[in-house]
Scaffold this active site. Structure first.
Site, PDB file in Angstrom:
ATOM      1  CB  VAL A   1      -1.660  -4.727  21.647  1.00  0.00           C
ATOM      2  CG1 VAL A   1      -1.992  -4.326  23.074  1.00  0.00           C
ATOM      3  CG2 VAL A   1      -0.604  -5.818  21.599  1.00  0.00           C
TER       4      VAL A   1
ATOM      5  CG  ASN B   1       5.186  -4.503  30.546  1.00  0.00           C
ATOM      6  OD1 ASN B   1       6.347  -4.575  30.170  1.00  0.00           O
ATOM      7  ND2 ASN B   1       4.727  -5.191  31.569  1.00  0.00           N
TER       8      ASN B   1
ATOM      9  CB  SER C   1      13.957  -6.464  26.400  1.00  0.00           C
ATOM     10  OG  SER C   1      14.854  -7.458  26.867  1.00  0.00           O
TER      11      SER C   1
ATOM     12  CE1 TYR D   1      10.671 -10.078  24.366  1.00  0.00           C
ATOM     13  CE2 TYR D   1      13.039  -9.878  24.688  1.00  0.00           C
ATOM     14  CZ  TYR D   1      11.747  -9.651  25.119  1.00  0.00           C
ATOM     15  OH  TYR D   1      11.514  -9.003  26.303  1.00  0.00           O
TER      16      TYR D   1
ATOM     17  CB  THR E   1      10.125  -6.832  18.097  1.00  0.00           C
ATOM     18  OG1 THR E   1      10.315  -7.792  19.153  1.00  0.00           O
ATOM     19  CG2 THR E   1       9.764  -7.567  16.806  1.00  0.00           C
ATOM     20  CE  LYS E   2       9.509  -6.518  24.090  1.00  0.00           C
ATOM     21  NZ  LYS E   2       8.430  -5.719  24.660  1.00  0.00           N
TER      22      LYS E   2
END
Length: 168
Positions: free
Chosen positions: A62, A88, A140, A153, A156-157
């Protein structure tokens, strides 16, 4: 029914609809062990076909716009539309900000956020052709919290949540 991914290998989502139960999405995100991902994807595709579903397996990264474009083109040619698109993809490197390299930050952002954007943008017209298409972006719970060892993480989530709200 869920087939658990190996890092980000094939992930099959099953839903109950007015037409019965069936798979809605099959995709590969970023996978360092491409051979394991490929084996999982082919195994999952074979299971779907054996169960009587018309299944198209496409392995992509991706992070690469040309691969996302090619996948969308193949889906257009095979199905003509997308009913449900589930983003996902997600990767993580445990690191606090002081030790997070530029390369890790870019790679995490490119998969977790930019990959979601690419898939949503490039799949948009095929979702519209469905007349009732649904875009589901998996973020998340950590996207709304901060955690020192997951700074890239969680950032970005959290951005995926904001992007999803902006698209709604």
């Amino acid at each position: 029914r869920r087939v658990p991914p190996h890092h980000l290998a094939a992930c099959h989502r099953w839903v109950d609809t007015d037409r019965g139960r069936g798979p809605v999405f099959d995709r590969i995100g970023y996978e360092p062990g491409a051979s394991a991902a490929s084996e999982n994807l082919e195994r999952g595709n074979a299971e779907l076909r054996h169960a009587g579903f018309d299944s198209l397996a496409v392995q992509i990264d991706v992070r690469k716009t040309d691969q996302v474009d090619e996948m969308v083109h193949r889906v257009l040619h095979h199905y003509g539309r997308i009913d449900v698109l589930i983003n996902n993809a997600g990767i993580n490197v445990r690191s606090d900000l002081r030790h997070l390299s530029d390369e890790d930050w870019t790679r995490i952002r490119d998969v977790n956020l930019d990959g979601v954007l690419r898939m949503a943008r490039d799949g948009f017209e095929l979702l519209r052709k469905s007349k009732r298409g649904s875009l589901i972006n998996i973020a998340s719970i950590m996207g709304g919290r901060g955690m020192r060892q997951l700074v890239a993480y969680t950032t970005t989530k959290g951005a995926v949540v904001a992007l999803t709200k902006g698209l709604a």
